[in-house]
Design an enzyme around this catalytic site. Structure first.
Site, PDB file in Angstrom:
ATOM      1  N   GLU A 170       1.027  -1.313  -0.473  1.00 48.49           N
ATOM      2  CA  GLU A 170      -0.126  -0.030  -0.094  1.00 48.49           C
ATOM      3  C   GLU A 170       0.655   1.796  -0.117  1.00 48.49           C
ATOM      4  OE1 GLU A 170      -3.721   2.441   2.673  1.00 48.49           O
ATOM      5  OE2 GLU A 170      -2.509   0.523   3.374  1.00 48.49           O
ATOM      6  N   GLU A 284      -9.761   6.156  -0.379  1.00 44.55           N
ATOM      7  CA  GLU A 284      -9.314   4.339  -0.493  1.00 44.55           C
ATOM      8  C   GLU A 284      -9.338   3.863  -1.334  1.00 44.55           C
ATOM      9  OE1 GLU A 284      -7.577   2.182   1.747  1.00 44.55           O
ATOM     10  OE2 GLU A 284      -8.528   3.033   3.997  1.00 44.55           O
TER      11      GLU A 284
END
Length: 322
Positions: A170, A284
């Site tokens: 990430e 997100e």
């Protein structure tokens, strides 16, 4: 010698590997070794990476004649840079109405013939293929960002990888996206302040303090998600009712540009939102825990799409609240 209008130099012998630098046509490189259809090369300024063999040619020190026919015109005062990157050095500032021969285009940047022996790069959003009658006639979908200061917060970093997929971390995806969003903001006349611009760990409190100490107009924290292996979609979070409209604009624009599943804009108590005194949201941008979604969100195409959506969402918010 590079035998393409522009050539991505990657960190590994794969089209999904991160881009180390971009080389123009006729750039000279040294081949270190070959691996199937790929070559590991060293550039004239010492960078190493991998390129596809088919875009290299052996030989002559004499560059091919390149006769670009397309002209680009500067539509807003623009930094001419040595590389297609916001961190590259600036040759000079080009003024509205200046025209140059176009050499190549890559990832939101245009390569121009700066002089008889040198090229430069300029953000595509500050150019046009036709000279405008007046500067005021030029339109830009992110024009609402003019003179805005945006804090961009790439999540995680350093010893904190964030969500871990089969191939991606990430923290790396967030930083790549953040830099593309920054390019969009700068192209539209805005300014960017990063909480981190490399693989560095910054605490949640540290990120919030950077924002609160600035004169920022908005704060955007960039993340990628983890969940079940079948989870999909993108979502935007806000803490205060003050920030709900900003979140909705960004979410809507991201969905329009990516066609990803819309998980909506929702309230949440994330530290960087709750303790932030600026307009703030957290996005997100897809699930690294879902292998098929991970494959998509790691592509250059998706990264460009979602970063454009974020920038346009911020712009639309400011345009609507003038």
């Amino acid at each position: 010698t590079v035998n393409a209008s522009s050539l991505n130099v990657r960190s590994a012998a794969s089209t999904s590997a991160s881009i180390v630098t971009i080389l123009p046509r006729n750039a000279k490189v040294t081949v270190i070794k070959e691996n199937g259809d790929w070559s590991q090369i060293k550039t004239s300024n010492g960078k190493t990476g991998w390129v596809a063999n088919k875009y290299l040619k052996e030989g002559s020190d004499q560059p091919e004649t390149n006769n670009p026919t397309e002209k680009i015109t500067i539509t807003k005062a623009a930094n001419l840079r040595t590389q297609p990157s916001l961190s590259a050095s600036i040759l000079r500032v080009a003024q509205v109405g200046e025209s140059f021969n176009k050499v190549a285009e890559s990832n939101g940047w245009v390569q121009i013939q700066y002089s008889s022996s040198q090229t430069a790069w300029v953000s595509k959003g500050l150019t046009s293929t036709e000279a405008p009658s007046t500067p005021g006639e030029v339109t830009n979908p992110t024009s609402g960002l003019e003179k805005k200061l945006i804090v961009i917060d790439p999540g995680h970093g350093g010893h904190d990888p964030g969500a871990v997929g089969q191939d991606e971390l990430e923290k790396n995806l967030a930083l790549r996206t953040a830099k593309l969003v920054a390019a969009q903001v700068e192209s539209a006349g805005g300014t960017v302040l990063f909480t981190r611009s490399d693989d560095t760990f910054i605490s949640l409190d540290g990120r919030t303090k950077i924002s609160n100490a600035s004169e920022a107009d908005a704060f955007v924290s960039i993340h990628y998600n983890a969940g079940s292996s079948s989870a999909t979609g993108i979502e935007t979070y806000y803490y205060s009712a003050r920030d709900q409209e900003l979140a909705k604009y960004i979410q809507e624009s991201m969905v329009q540009h990516t066609n990803m599943r819309d998980r909506g804009a929702q309230q949440a108590n994330f530290y960087v939102l709750k303790h932030n005194n600026k307009r703030s949201v957290l996005v997100e941008l897809g699930f690294v825990s879902n292998p098929s979604e991970e494959d998509r969100i790691a592509t250059e195409q998706y990264q460009q799409q979602v970063s454009r959506g974020i920038a346009e969402g911020i712009s639309r918010y400011f345009a609507a609240t003038k």
